[in-house]
Enzyme design. Sequence first.
Site, PDB file in Angstrom:
ATOM      1  N   HIS A   1       1.005  -1.865   3.318  1.00 45.65           N
ATOM      2  CA  HIS A   1      -0.137  -1.573   4.191  1.00 45.65           C
ATOM      3  C   HIS A   1       0.274  -1.461   5.652  1.00 45.65           C
ATOM      4  O   HIS A   1      -0.569  -1.567   6.531  1.00 45.65           O
ATOM      5  CB  HIS A   1      -1.203  -2.672   4.062  1.00 45.65           C
ATOM      6  CG  HIS A   1      -2.039  -2.586   2.832  1.00 45.65           C
ATOM      7  ND1 HIS A   1      -1.537  -2.820   1.585  1.00 45.65           N
ATOM      8  CD2 HIS A   1      -3.341  -2.273   2.653  1.00 45.65           C
ATOM      9  CE1 HIS A   1      -2.501  -2.676   0.687  1.00 45.65           C
ATOM     10  NE2 HIS A   1      -3.610  -2.333   1.302  1.00 45.65           N
TER      11      HIS A   1
ATOM     12  N   GLU B   1      -7.375   9.420  -3.922  1.00 46.02           N
ATOM     13  CA  GLU B   1      -6.847  10.109  -2.741  1.00 46.02           C
ATOM     14  C   GLU B   1      -6.392  11.538  -3.029  1.00 46.02           C
ATOM     15  O   GLU B   1      -6.582  12.442  -2.209  1.00 46.02           O
ATOM     16  CB  GLU B   1      -5.694   9.310  -2.121  1.00 46.02           C
ATOM     17  CG  GLU B   1      -6.121   8.015  -1.437  1.00 46.02           C
ATOM     18  CD  GLU B   1      -6.389   6.870  -2.403  1.00 46.02           C
ATOM     19  OE1 GLU B   1      -6.097   7.015  -3.616  1.00 46.02           O
ATOM     20  OE2 GLU B   1      -6.893   5.831  -1.953  1.00 46.02           O
TER      21      GLU B   1
END
Lengths: 325, 323
Positions: B129, B60
Amino acid sequence: MDLGKDKMLEMYRMMTRIRLFETQVRDLATASEIPGFVHVSIGEEASATGVCAALRPADRITSTHRGHGHLIAKGGRLDRMMAEIFGKRTGYCKGKGGSMHIVDFSLGILGANGIVGGGIPIATGSALAAVVTQRDEVTACFFGDGASNEGTFHESLNLAAVWKLPVIYVCENNGFGEFTPMQTVTSVTDIAVRAQAYGIPGIVIDGNDVLEVYRCASEAIARARAGEGPTLIECKTYRWEGHVVGEQAFLGKASYRSEEEVAEWKARCPLIRFEKFAAESGMISAAELKKIRAETEVELEAAVKFARESPLPDPAEVTDDVFSG
Amino acid sequence: MAQITYREALNQALREELDRDERVFIMGEEVGYFGGAFKVTDGLLAVYGEKRVRDTPIAELTIAGAGVGAAMGGLKPIVELMTINFGLLAMDQIVNHAAKIHYMFGGRAKVPLVIRAPQGAGHQLGAQHSQSLEAYFLHCPGLLVAIPATPADAKGLLKSCIRQDNPVIFLEHESLYGVKGDVPEGEYLTPLGQASVLREGKDITIVSYSKCVYDAVAAAEALENEGVDAEVIDLRTLNPLDTATVVESVRKTGKAMVVYEGWRTGGAGAEIAAQIYEAAFDHLDAPVERVATLDTPIPYNARLEKAALPGAADIVKVAERMV
């Protein structure tokens, strides 16, 4: 590789400009005429110069917190750089960047960068832009030995290898991450061997030999331009000065390297080395080198004058340029 | 006007902008062959090819940083972070680089980068998440933050974001991808910094954004049965923040509540409440209330997760207390 005399003199001029500019900056910082953190690269001039001399004007670079040399080598003006370090409105960043953030976009400089390893993904993206737009441009990414332990280094080398991006990664290994000897925190002796993990060429070179740097960078750049992907070049070098100007104030009596070690590297000065080469080759006269030094001194004097006499930014400018448009 | 999903609206915006401007390209994890973890980029690879729709490694920080570099190199990258939770790995490039480059370099460089990321809870995916992290980005000068609730705004905001020259964090709610709504075909732009008044009312102002907008509308309908006339405002972007529309409403209603899925403490609601106090203190008949996620990691168990998150019932309860 036949460099030609003009190219060699140009490289000597760049190294001289870096050396004199940074010596001046160091002295001005020591005298407290300029504020903030100042990191100079005295002793490391050959790596910046050799790489940038091998680039074309449209090629791009990313630099580091120790970035004055890269900017100068890519064509930066001493007066606007000095004005920026003085925090003046006429500086490259209107006084908002300072020593660690000088850029000249028109020269393909995508930033000096205060975050160790921060420029590595940016260089990778810059190379991606060249691929997507099918522009024949290479990006050179400068960073230090310390940055090679950052995640960005590993992520970016992998990505650039997978996508065969036209980028060259130039690790200027000066032996220390701030005050920590590189070998105490790094798993390998030669950072270049890390290239193997990403399936790309990695080479170790004498970073104080500007001609060798130029030669190796040229080969890596040609490879990148031909679509064959990135190369990792490790330039072994050394910084004569501290990590940051004035570091004695917080180091106290502590020392992280010996005087002998510093002296040993000073004997391998990139400029003296070139001067010896010039004398031995018979191609370049001492007078020609002397003239370059004299011209650089004049240029630098004018840069300091320009910086001193330039206006400060107006406080009303503080919120300008947070957003574009 | 066609009824399409939030997901399809985003996909349409991407297609239109890829068609319109050859500098636009997409990269991220699974965006190509798989069409995106939430299928937002579905079908784009086949049309636009590997050069412009790029599957990346799971990295990322470098994906975001390569977006910054590509933007500085003259392109208009759209980076997809699979979810904002993973985007935390990219924070250095977002905060230290994307957000600062224009300013720090004296206004001479532009970073026209759109970072899209799904976020939000409600699917029993656990603490790592399920986060809503808009406040982290709202806090940082130099970043635009767009956070659409409706399919039309998903399209209109995304197109507007792609066309301007600043870095944007574009936050999509994972629960909204299947929501359908009227979306104009072809050219449709939602201006940045302009809130939408979804329901007019005179008794209380409910300010919200993203998925909570639906809870706010449901709560307003429930309140109507109790004789409470609530105004519902969807902010649509958090930076720029349309304080004027909010303040105008509060001047009328005298009461304000902010509803959001970020954590209560230090969330966007705190900033919005502060701006209401600063601009409309004399018009307030009650303290500004926040209805938000409890200050806890999001739990896995469905009952616990529901207990942590704000919902229509919470809004109704607080509104009843206020009016």
